[in-house]
Design a protein around this motif. Sequence first.
Motif, PDB file in Angstrom:
ATOM      1  N   VAL A 176       0.682  -1.229  -0.098  1.00 36.78           N
ATOM      2  CA  VAL A 176      -0.075  -0.088  -0.136  1.00 36.78           C
ATOM      3  C   VAL A 176       0.926   1.192   0.011  1.00 36.78           C
ATOM      4  CG1 VAL A 176      -1.575   1.320   1.416  1.00 36.78           C
ATOM      5  CG2 VAL A 176      -1.642  -1.361   1.221  1.00 36.78           C
ATOM      6  N   VAL A 177       0.539   2.217  -0.739  1.00 42.65           N
ATOM      7  CA  VAL A 177       0.964   3.506  -0.644  1.00 42.65           C
ATOM      8  C   VAL A 177       0.166   4.674  -0.350  1.00 42.65           C
ATOM      9  CG1 VAL A 177       2.519   5.262  -1.882  1.00 42.65           C
ATOM     10  CG2 VAL A 177       2.884   2.838  -2.289  1.00 42.65           C
ATOM     11  N   THR A 178       0.296   5.297   0.766  1.00 46.37           N
ATOM     12  CA  THR A 178      -0.609   6.390   1.170  1.00 46.37           C
ATOM     13  C   THR A 178      -0.184   7.668   0.841  1.00 46.37           C
ATOM     14  OG1 THR A 178       0.574   6.353   3.346  1.00 46.37           O
ATOM     15  CG2 THR A 178      -1.225   4.989   3.227  1.00 46.37           C
ATOM     16  N   ALA A 179      -1.098   8.690   0.886  1.00 46.25           N
ATOM     17  CA  ALA A 179      -0.734  10.022   0.558  1.00 46.25           C
ATOM     18  C   ALA A 179      -0.673  10.881   1.747  1.00 46.25           C
ATOM     19  CB  ALA A 179      -2.023  10.500  -0.266  1.00 46.25           C
ATOM     20  N   ASP A 180       0.592  11.385   1.805  1.00 47.48           N
ATOM     21  CA  ASP A 180       0.657  12.637   2.726  1.00 47.48           C
ATOM     22  C   ASP A 180       0.387  12.178   4.364  1.00 47.48           C
ATOM     23  OD1 ASP A 180       1.625  15.275   2.930  1.00 47.48           O
ATOM     24  OD2 ASP A 180      -0.355  15.969   2.669  1.00 47.48           O
ATOM     25  N   LEU A 181       0.829  11.118   4.643  1.00 49.63           N
ATOM     26  CA  LEU A 181       0.471  10.621   6.099  1.00 49.63           C
ATOM     27  C   LEU A 181       1.821  10.946   6.778  1.00 49.63           C
ATOM     28  CD1 LEU A 181      -2.231  10.033   5.644  1.00 49.63           C
ATOM     29  CD2 LEU A 181      -1.816   7.494   6.032  1.00 49.63           C
ATOM     30  N   GLN A 182       2.925  11.179   5.994  1.00 49.82           N
ATOM     31  CA  GLN A 182       4.071  11.281   6.782  1.00 49.82           C
ATOM     32  C   GLN A 182       4.569  10.397   7.697  1.00 49.82           C
ATOM     33  OE1 GLN A 182       5.180  15.283   7.643  1.00 49.82           O
ATOM     34  NE2 GLN A 182       4.198  16.359   5.894  1.00 49.82           N
ATOM     35  N   LYS A 183       4.027   9.093   7.405  1.00 51.40           N
ATOM     36  CA  LYS A 183       4.617   7.754   8.188  1.00 51.40           C
ATOM     37  C   LYS A 183       4.451   6.487   7.522  1.00 51.40           C
ATOM     38  CE  LYS A 183       0.705   8.242  11.112  1.00 51.40           C
ATOM     39  NZ  LYS A 183      -0.073   8.375  12.473  1.00 51.40           N
ATOM     40  N   THR A 184       5.204   5.734   7.804  1.00 51.73           N
ATOM     41  CA  THR A 184       5.153   4.384   7.188  1.00 51.73           C
ATOM     42  C   THR A 184       4.945   3.076   8.023  1.00 51.73           C
ATOM     43  OG1 THR A 184       7.722   4.004   7.378  1.00 51.73           O
ATOM     44  CG2 THR A 184       6.814   5.525   5.457  1.00 51.73           C
ATOM     45  N   ALA A 185       4.895   2.266   7.453  1.00 52.10           N
ATOM     46  CA  ALA A 185       4.377   0.761   8.475  1.00 52.10           C
ATOM     47  C   ALA A 185       4.921  -0.201   7.582  1.00 52.10           C
ATOM     48  CB  ALA A 185       3.202   0.866   8.799  1.00 52.10           C
ATOM     49  N   VAL A 186       4.735  -1.316   8.359  1.00 50.89           N
ATOM     50  CA  VAL A 186       5.300  -2.621   7.536  1.00 50.89           C
ATOM     51  C   VAL A 186       4.225  -2.835   6.265  1.00 50.89           C
ATOM     52  CG1 VAL A 186       5.410  -5.033   7.428  1.00 50.89           C
ATOM     53  CG2 VAL A 186       6.223  -3.805   9.390  1.00 50.89           C
ATOM     54  N   GLY A 187       4.865  -2.853   4.998  1.00 53.16           N
ATOM     55  CA  GLY A 187       4.227  -2.948   4.020  1.00 53.16           C
ATOM     56  C   GLY A 187       3.370  -1.537   3.369  1.00 53.16           C
ATOM     57  N   VAL A 188       3.592  -0.769   4.246  1.00 53.05           N
ATOM     58  CA  VAL A 188       2.716   0.646   3.899  1.00 53.05           C
ATOM     59  C   VAL A 188       3.926   1.705   3.729  1.00 53.05           C
ATOM     60  CG1 VAL A 188       1.183   2.266   4.544  1.00 53.05           C
ATOM     61  CG2 VAL A 188       1.015   0.189   5.313  1.00 53.05           C
ATOM     62  N   SER A 189       4.010   2.544   2.450  1.00 53.46           N
ATOM     63  CA  SER A 189       4.732   3.399   2.101  1.00 53.46           C
ATOM     64  C   SER A 189       4.298   4.639   1.962  1.00 53.46           C
ATOM     65  CB  SER A 189       5.665   2.999   0.664  1.00 53.46           C
ATOM     66  OG  SER A 189       6.602   2.146   0.776  1.00 53.46           O
ATOM     67  N   VAL A 191       3.893   8.649   0.190  1.00 54.01           N
ATOM     68  CA  VAL A 191       4.157   9.640  -0.386  1.00 54.01           C
ATOM     69  C   VAL A 191       3.761  10.984   0.084  1.00 54.01           C
ATOM     70  CG1 VAL A 191       4.379  11.081  -2.967  1.00 54.01           C
ATOM     71  CG2 VAL A 191       4.258   8.498  -2.667  1.00 54.01           C
ATOM     72  N   ALA A 192       4.724  11.633   0.498  1.00 53.67           N
ATOM     73  CA  ALA A 192       4.073  13.219   1.167  1.00 53.67           C
ATOM     74  C   ALA A 192       4.348  14.293   0.315  1.00 53.67           C
ATOM     75  CB  ALA A 192       4.584  13.194   2.452  1.00 53.67           C
ATOM     76  N   ILE A 193       3.731  15.255   0.518  1.00 55.00           N
ATOM     77  CA  ILE A 193       3.843  16.622  -0.150  1.00 55.00           C
ATOM     78  C   ILE A 193       4.871  17.423   1.040  1.00 55.00           C
ATOM     79  CG2 ILE A 193       2.759  18.543  -1.207  1.00 55.00           C
ATOM     80  CD1 ILE A 193       2.057  15.908  -2.417  1.00 55.00           C
ATOM     81  N   GLY A 194       5.672  18.068   0.379  1.00 55.04           N
ATOM     82  CA  GLY A 194       6.559  18.944   1.474  1.00 55.04           C
ATOM     83  C   GLY A 194       5.805  20.077   1.602  1.00 55.04           C
ATOM     84  N   PHE A 195       4.821  20.102   2.283  1.00 56.67           N
ATOM     85  CA  PHE A 195       4.163  21.362   2.744  1.00 56.67           C
ATOM     86  C   PHE A 195       4.858  22.299   3.738  1.00 56.67           C
ATOM     87  CE2 PHE A 195       0.493  18.872   1.403  1.00 56.67           C
ATOM     88  CZ  PHE A 195      -0.207  19.893   0.724  1.00 56.67           C
ATOM     89  N   ALA A 196       5.786  21.648   4.399  1.00 55.67           N
ATOM     90  CA  ALA A 196       6.815  22.525   5.243  1.00 55.67           C
ATOM     91  C   ALA A 196       7.508  23.533   4.313  1.00 55.67           C
ATOM     92  CB  ALA A 196       7.714  21.543   5.993  1.00 55.67           C
ATOM     93  N   GLN A 197       7.999  23.148   3.307  1.00 57.67           N
ATOM     94  CA  GLN A 197       8.676  23.819   2.283  1.00 57.67           C
ATOM     95  C   GLN A 197       7.850  24.572   1.627  1.00 57.67           C
ATOM     96  OE1 GLN A 197       9.465  20.439   2.361  1.00 57.67           O
ATOM     97  NE2 GLN A 197      11.295  19.694   1.231  1.00 57.67           N
ATOM     98  N   GLY A 198       6.802  24.296   1.102  1.00 54.90           N
ATOM     99  CA  GLY A 198       5.962  24.859   0.282  1.00 54.90           C
ATOM    100  C   GLY A 198       5.279  26.013   0.920  1.00 54.90           C
ATOM    101  N   ARG A 333       6.187   8.728  -8.503  1.00 51.57           N
ATOM    102  CA  ARG A 333       6.519   8.439  -6.874  1.00 51.57           C
ATOM    103  C   ARG A 333       5.876   7.278  -6.727  1.00 51.57           C
ATOM    104  NH1 ARG A 333       9.330  11.465  -8.047  1.00 51.57           N
ATOM    105  NH2 ARG A 333      10.062  13.269  -6.972  1.00 51.57           N
ATOM    106  N   TYR A 334       4.598   7.350  -6.840  1.00 53.56           N
ATOM    107  CA  TYR A 334       3.652   6.361  -6.564  1.00 53.56           C
ATOM    108  C   TYR A 334       4.129   4.898  -6.971  1.00 53.56           C
ATOM    109  CZ  TYR A 334       0.136   8.220  -3.268  1.00 53.56           C
ATOM    110  OH  TYR A 334      -0.635   8.646  -2.526  1.00 53.56           O
ATOM    111  N   TYR A 351       8.482   8.682   0.764  1.00 52.90           N
ATOM    112  CA  TYR A 351       8.952   9.438  -0.586  1.00 52.90           C
ATOM    113  C   TYR A 351       8.323  10.967  -0.256  1.00 52.90           C
ATOM    114  CZ  TYR A 351       9.680   4.929  -2.244  1.00 52.90           C
ATOM    115  OH  TYR A 351      10.422   3.635  -2.574  1.00 52.90           O
ATOM    116  N   TRP A 352       8.982  11.934  -1.138  1.00 50.79           N
ATOM    117  CA  TRP A 352       8.521  13.296  -1.029  1.00 50.79           C
ATOM    118  C   TRP A 352       8.379  13.865  -2.414  1.00 50.79           C
ATOM    119  CZ3 TRP A 352       7.079  15.667   3.382  1.00 50.79           C
ATOM    120  CH2 TRP A 352       7.716  14.957   4.659  1.00 50.79           C
ATOM    121  N   VAL A 353       7.381  14.848  -2.514  1.00 53.41           N
ATOM    122  CA  VAL A 353       7.079  15.625  -3.599  1.00 53.41           C
ATOM    123  C   VAL A 353       7.010  17.027  -3.127  1.00 53.41           C
ATOM    124  CG1 VAL A 353       5.709  16.296  -5.509  1.00 53.41           C
ATOM    125  CG2 VAL A 353       5.894  13.722  -4.937  1.00 53.41           C
TER     126      VAL A 353
END
Lengths: 376, 376
Positions: A176-189, A191-198, A333-334, A351-353
């Motif tokens: 599984v690949v989640t969106a913008d949760l900024q954390k991962t887990a076993v089997g779960v990657s 992809v986060a958006i770099g809102f900090a920078q943005g 990225r996904y 991962y980051w965008v």
Amino acid sequence: MKCPEGSLQVVRKHGKERQKKSAKRSAPPGGWNADAQSMRTIAQLAGVSSATVSRVINGSTAVREETAERVRQVIREQRYFPNTSAITMKYGRSGTYGVILPDITNPFYPDFVRNFEAILLERNLELLLATTDFHTARIQQSIRRMLVRRVDGVAFLSSEEERDSLAALVHNRVPVVTADLQKTAVGVSDVAIGFAQGMAEAVRYLHGLGHREIGFVGGNEGITTSNVRRDSFVAAMQGAGLAVHEELLLTGDYRISGGVAAAESLLQIKRRPTAILTANDLTAIGVLRELHRRGVRVPEEISLVGCDDIEYCDIVSPPLTTLRISRLELAQRYMTALEAGRDVTQKGKQYWVVPTLVIRSSTGPAPKAVRKKRQK
Amino acid sequence: MKCPEGSLQVVRKHGKERQKKSAKRSAPPGGWNADAQSMRTIAQLAGVSSATVSRVINGSTAVREETAERVRQVIREQRYFPNTSAITMKYGRSGTYGVILPDITNPFYPDFVRNFEAILLERNLELLLATTDFHTARIQQSIRRMLVRRVDGVAFLSSEEERDSLAALVHNRVPVVTADLQKTAVGVSDVAIGFAQGMAEAVRYLHGLGHREIGFVGGNEGITTSNVRRDSFVAAMQGAGLAVHEELLLTGDYRISGGVAAAESLLQIKRRPTAILTANDLTAIGVLRELHRRGVRVPEEISLVGCDDIEYCDIVSPPLTTLRISRLELAQRYMTALEAGRDVTQKGKQYWVVPTLVIRSSTGPAPKAVRKKRQK
DNA sequence: TTGAAAGCGCTAACAC
DNA sequence: GTGTTAGCGCTTTCAA
């Protein structure tokens, strides 16, 4: 109805008779056989076994070129195409990736889908789409749909955090690949958006234009991605040495309607901001619309910054300044994450965008002077 | 690599041993089995045969309630879910409908998909999406994707006429429903938009506002649906007793860019129209944008009418008057057509969706007076 | 009311 | 280089 005409049924076509079955099918005079063809049909017409047909189709070198060509010929003549469900059954994987979206009417997502589909197509993979409309029940239903179709991975872009439901996927070896949760887990990657920078970039830009009272309209209350965006905004403000006023932190719903509602509230507040950042472009468009309706000029009185850079940023007036999130990059990225995450016993990767600020006409200098004059 | 380690392989697990195979799987301490479960697993745990499990799942009444409950219990405990590819293989149909779209970034289509998906969900059916970007090669590829996945029907909304490619579907017993071709064939139904009525209504409305010089910006040159829209416009003009000027019949591409380009040309023409109808809203938005850029006021100088009624009609300024095509109705009609068309040996049926005129602010009285004054 | 077993189309291990 | 066959998970006779 147990077949009263009976007798026909008595003839059992079991066992070795199986071999004969498709031989009886003959191509109609018009041309090729209308029945779905199997490898056996092709094999018989080419005078080989189905194993050889399989080898030819899969490009095995262990077939005499002459034989292979004969088989290919028959395949072409018969317009044969394989049955993917047999292959899926054989391997337990379907060559399909699932995509779960909250809201396909938000132009951001079709754009993502388009890019993601293109990437899948290159790899001869299929796309299974499910939309959830932000409903938990629909999320669970979608996940089940993915499971029963034996997808090889799931791109989960639905904003809600659903650890438990997602666990079902991982347990079934579906990365599984989640969106913008900024954390991962076993089997779960993820992809986060770099809102900090943005957000930092956007706030810096507005600050540079003289804005100090900056409001924020977020996404749906309580949703993780909403929190991330709001927190990033707050951090950016603090980073720029600007005060964050609670009353200027509103929530929306990632749709135009939420922006409209938020703008209504904002205009009631005494401390009117000179600039507004929003969680996405639809929200900004809603805000813009309401400001326009109330006769508040953008950017003269209030500057407005969206997020996403959907096509419609450019058709509203004034065109929206926004934090662009590249859908192509996101899709890539996904795909990377999905491929790298095939081993679901490993912890997923982050991962980051990074978004980039696109400056259009909805932002301008803070209206200090203007306001002072008016207040007289 | 022919298994040099050999000996292990010598133990063939064929024949009757099959029965034992999944019995060896034991649930890990953590809870349920991480391996994909089959009916056999469930059957063994429930102490019944897989046939009985199948009966329970499919709601056969011929199972003792006690047994059924036991089986259901195990299914729940094991979080079992069926493997649809096995069912697909068994029946040769997948419970999936294909949707082929030209351009998912045109908001009209996500809207359609959303409605169509909802209808499918009610029926426990799946959606297979393919987009073509108006490319013939992509269309053929999409059709193949539908074929190999054994879809039960295809909603073909890609504007191009592709009789030959579609024939492959029909030959394989897959009913097809096309969009707006206004003709049917064996196994091919059609859902058409009542542009005759729609355009007539729009022209009548504009005529009532005093417009006589009305231009039209169509879709991609040569595409059937483009022709239908243009012809409907021409017929509507003639029906209203208005002259159609060739030079005011332009083509676009169903996208914003096409509208922009068409508006550029239109502004070059001496005989400037006082009103413009377009093949869809994106085109109208493009026209609007270019008019705006050139300082031509809408609707004071030129009235503008779109088609579709996408959400963004309402956020541009001025909000677009448009011919609304209901996506819900369209989706329903498609589903009806697909279900009615299951017998591909029958000629398909023709269905209609009639657009309705939604009047907003992009249309107004013809500017006769204004123009005369200016010319002085 | 239940079970045994065939067969859907394909692949791969093995035999020749 | 090619054929034979088991087996993927499910449904469905047919038999018991």
